[in-house]
Design a protein around this motif. Sequence first.
Motif, PDB file in Angstrom:
ATOM      1  N   ALA A  41     -93.241  18.217   7.758  1.00  0.00           N
ATOM      2  CA  ALA A  41     -92.370  19.868   7.967  1.00  0.00           C
ATOM      3  C   ALA A  41     -91.877  19.293   8.164  1.00  0.00           C
ATOM      4  CB  ALA A  41     -94.117  19.804   9.036  1.00  0.00           C
ATOM      5  N   SER A  42     -91.616  17.546   8.826  1.00  0.00           N
ATOM      6  CA  SER A  42     -90.307  17.065   8.897  1.00  0.00           C
ATOM      7  C   SER A  42     -89.105  16.591   8.777  1.00  0.00           C
ATOM      8  CB  SER A  42     -90.792  16.085  10.255  1.00  0.00           C
ATOM      9  OG  SER A  42     -91.083  16.592  11.775  1.00  0.00           O
ATOM     10  N   GLU A  43     -90.131  15.703   7.233  1.00  0.00           N
ATOM     11  CA  GLU A  43     -89.735  15.489   6.387  1.00  0.00           C
ATOM     12  C   GLU A  43     -88.754  16.596   5.505  1.00  0.00           C
ATOM     13  OE1 GLU A  43     -88.705  12.508   3.311  1.00  0.00           O
ATOM     14  OE2 GLU A  43     -89.284  12.397   5.443  1.00  0.00           O
ATOM     15  N   SER A  44     -89.600  17.564   4.900  1.00  0.00           N
ATOM     16  CA  SER A  44     -89.408  18.574   4.069  1.00  0.00           C
ATOM     17  C   SER A  44     -88.407  19.314   4.643  1.00  0.00           C
ATOM     18  CB  SER A  44     -90.236  19.259   3.047  1.00  0.00           C
ATOM     19  OG  SER A  44     -91.227  19.693   4.350  1.00  0.00           O
ATOM     20  N   LEU A  73     -85.544  22.374  -8.168  1.00  0.00           N
ATOM     21  CA  LEU A  73     -87.338  22.277  -8.149  1.00  0.00           C
ATOM     22  C   LEU A  73     -87.961  23.885  -7.795  1.00  0.00           C
ATOM     23  CD1 LEU A  73     -87.412  18.411  -7.571  1.00  0.00           C
ATOM     24  CD2 LEU A  73     -88.072  19.692  -9.710  1.00  0.00           C
ATOM     25  N   PRO A  74     -88.601  24.089  -8.259  1.00  0.00           N
ATOM     26  CA  PRO A  74     -90.385  24.778  -7.695  1.00  0.00           C
ATOM     27  C   PRO A  74     -89.766  24.199  -5.931  1.00  0.00           C
ATOM     28  CG  PRO A  74     -90.700  24.853  -9.813  1.00  0.00           C
ATOM     29  CD  PRO A  74     -90.092  23.871  -9.167  1.00  0.00           C
ATOM     30  N   ILE A  75     -90.108  25.136  -5.501  1.00  0.00           N
ATOM     31  CA  ILE A  75     -90.057  24.529  -3.370  1.00  0.00           C
ATOM     32  C   ILE A  75     -92.585  24.216  -3.586  1.00  0.00           C
ATOM     33  CG2 ILE A  75     -88.980  26.753  -2.403  1.00  0.00           C
ATOM     34  CD1 ILE A  75     -91.781  28.254  -1.830  1.00  0.00           C
ATOM     35  N   ASP A  76     -92.806  24.687  -4.395  1.00  0.00           N
ATOM     36  CA  ASP A  76     -94.435  23.073  -4.275  1.00  0.00           C
ATOM     37  C   ASP A  76     -94.198  22.615  -4.717  1.00  0.00           C
ATOM     38  OD1 ASP A  76     -93.892  24.150  -7.299  1.00  0.00           O
ATOM     39  OD2 ASP A  76     -96.060  25.267  -7.147  1.00  0.00           O
ATOM     40  N   ASP A  77     -92.967  22.356  -6.161  1.00  0.00           N
ATOM     41  CA  ASP A  77     -92.927  20.661  -6.386  1.00  0.00           C
ATOM     42  C   ASP A  77     -91.870  19.923  -4.993  1.00  0.00           C
ATOM     43  OD1 ASP A  77     -93.263  21.586  -8.650  1.00  0.00           O
ATOM     44  OD2 ASP A  77     -92.691  20.320 -10.112  1.00  0.00           O
ATOM     45  N   GLN A  78     -90.823  20.522  -4.834  1.00  0.00           N
ATOM     46  CA  GLN A  78     -90.245  20.059  -3.166  1.00  0.00           C
ATOM     47  C   GLN A  78     -90.828  19.580  -2.025  1.00  0.00           C
ATOM     48  OE1 GLN A  78     -87.032  22.536  -2.018  1.00  0.00           O
ATOM     49  NE2 GLN A  78     -86.947  23.825  -4.022  1.00  0.00           N
ATOM     50  N   LEU A  79     -91.831  20.649  -1.783  1.00  0.00           N
ATOM     51  CA  LEU A  79     -93.116  19.908  -1.021  1.00  0.00           C
ATOM     52  C   LEU A  79     -94.264  18.853  -0.890  1.00  0.00           C
ATOM     53  CD1 LEU A  79     -94.663  20.660   2.124  1.00  0.00           C
ATOM     54  CD2 LEU A  79     -96.150  22.009   0.693  1.00  0.00           C
ATOM     55  N   PHE A  80     -94.249  18.808  -2.470  1.00  0.00           N
ATOM     56  CA  PHE A  80     -94.810  18.231  -2.954  1.00  0.00           C
ATOM     57  C   PHE A  80     -94.560  16.063  -2.787  1.00  0.00           C
ATOM     58  CE2 PHE A  80     -97.341  14.639  -5.569  1.00  0.00           C
ATOM     59  CZ  PHE A  80     -98.185  14.552  -5.574  1.00  0.00           C
ATOM     60  N   ILE A  81     -92.881  16.448  -3.171  1.00  0.00           N
ATOM     61  CA  ILE A  81     -91.934  14.769  -3.592  1.00  0.00           C
ATOM     62  C   ILE A  81     -92.149  14.632  -2.250  1.00  0.00           C
ATOM     63  CG2 ILE A  81     -90.094  14.626  -3.815  1.00  0.00           C
ATOM     64  CD1 ILE A  81     -90.035  16.142  -6.301  1.00  0.00           C
ATOM     65  N   ALA A  82     -92.161  15.278  -1.355  1.00  0.00           N
ATOM     66  CA  ALA A  82     -91.816  15.123   0.593  1.00  0.00           C
ATOM     67  C   ALA A  82     -92.646  14.866   0.780  1.00  0.00           C
ATOM     68  CB  ALA A  82     -91.068  16.790   1.339  1.00  0.00           C
ATOM     69  N   GLN A  83     -94.069  15.285   0.316  1.00  0.00           N
ATOM     70  CA  GLN A  83     -95.188  14.873   1.276  1.00  0.00           C
ATOM     71  C   GLN A  83     -95.816  13.570   0.324  1.00  0.00           C
ATOM     72  OE1 GLN A  83     -98.803  17.732   0.899  1.00  0.00           O
ATOM     73  NE2 GLN A  83     -99.551  16.280  -0.857  1.00  0.00           N
ATOM     74  N   SER A  84     -95.654  13.398  -0.746  1.00  0.00           N
ATOM     75  CA  SER A  84     -95.285  12.140  -1.189  1.00  0.00           C
ATOM     76  C   SER A  84     -94.747  10.969  -0.040  1.00  0.00           C
ATOM     77  CB  SER A  84     -95.427  11.466  -2.625  1.00  0.00           C
ATOM     78  OG  SER A  84     -96.085  12.747  -3.368  1.00  0.00           O
ATOM     79  N   ASN A  85     -93.921  10.608  -0.251  1.00  0.00           N
ATOM     80  CA  ASN A  85     -92.773  10.034   0.399  1.00  0.00           C
ATOM     81  C   ASN A  85     -93.316   9.726   2.024  1.00  0.00           C
ATOM     82  OD1 ASN A  85     -90.800  10.069  -1.574  1.00  0.00           O
ATOM     83  ND2 ASN A  85     -89.604  11.876  -1.178  1.00  0.00           N
ATOM     84  N   VAL A  86     -93.786  10.661   2.591  1.00  0.00           N
ATOM     85  CA  VAL A  86     -94.368  10.438   3.610  1.00  0.00           C
ATOM     86  C   VAL A  86     -95.698  10.123   3.763  1.00  0.00           C
ATOM     87  CG1 VAL A  86     -95.201  11.741   5.172  1.00  0.00           C
ATOM     88  CG2 VAL A  86     -93.794  12.614   4.846  1.00  0.00           C
ATOM     89  N   ILE A  87     -96.463  10.233   3.046  1.00  0.00           N
ATOM     90  CA  ILE A  87     -98.288   9.131   2.461  1.00  0.00           C
ATOM     91  C   ILE A  87     -97.153   7.957   2.374  1.00  0.00           C
ATOM     92  CG2 ILE A  87     -99.952   8.889   1.273  1.00  0.00           C
ATOM     93  CD1 ILE A  87     -99.611  11.787   0.848  1.00  0.00           C
TER      94      ILE A  87
END
Length: 199
Positions: A41-44, A73-87
């Motif tokens: 959430a903080s990242e995205s 990018l669609p918002i779900d793709d944006q979230l997945f990218i942010a999530q991947s970066n955090v992981i």
Amino acid sequence: MKYAVITIGREHGSGGRLLAQKIADALNIPLYDKKLIHMIASESGFSEKYVEQAETKHTSSFLYNLYFDSTNLPIDDQLFIAQSNVIKKAAAQSPCVIVGRCANYVLRKRTDCLNLFVYAPMEERIHRITEEYHEQVPNKDIHRYLEKYDKQRAAYYERFTGERWGDRHQYHLMINSTVGLDHIADHIMKLVKESDANA
């Protein structure tokens, strides 16, 4: 440590989250589950509630995916990218356990990940979500609720990975939690320590 990162995919109610906590405690390493939601959430910039529900509330509706911002990018793709970066950042910092969020796929290029998938019979899952998780689901709908939950989780995984959720080829171990979470945690801990000694 050969297996510095342990990822855990799971059927809802299988006890995967509880197993993750036991493994993290036994190895004295960080657990990224609820904590991961806050970090994403903080990242995205998305709300924690939105991030938390993404894995099971994913939608591929036409109107939903028409929402773009400056990234195009669609918002779900944006979230997945942010999530991947955090992981990736979490895995790079120290040994850890990561629950869900397609972590096994996100970290697929690392050679020090042990990827687990936890499953259980429907009766066991129903018992766990009602007796341990205390989820409020009408009794007559519990079976349908679990099937829908897993279907949504599978759709999310397959949407972003191109792989089939729960496919044995995506994991090192697939474990039926009815053998006992403590028993499984002990074996995982032994496997990790032995791999460290043989590294």
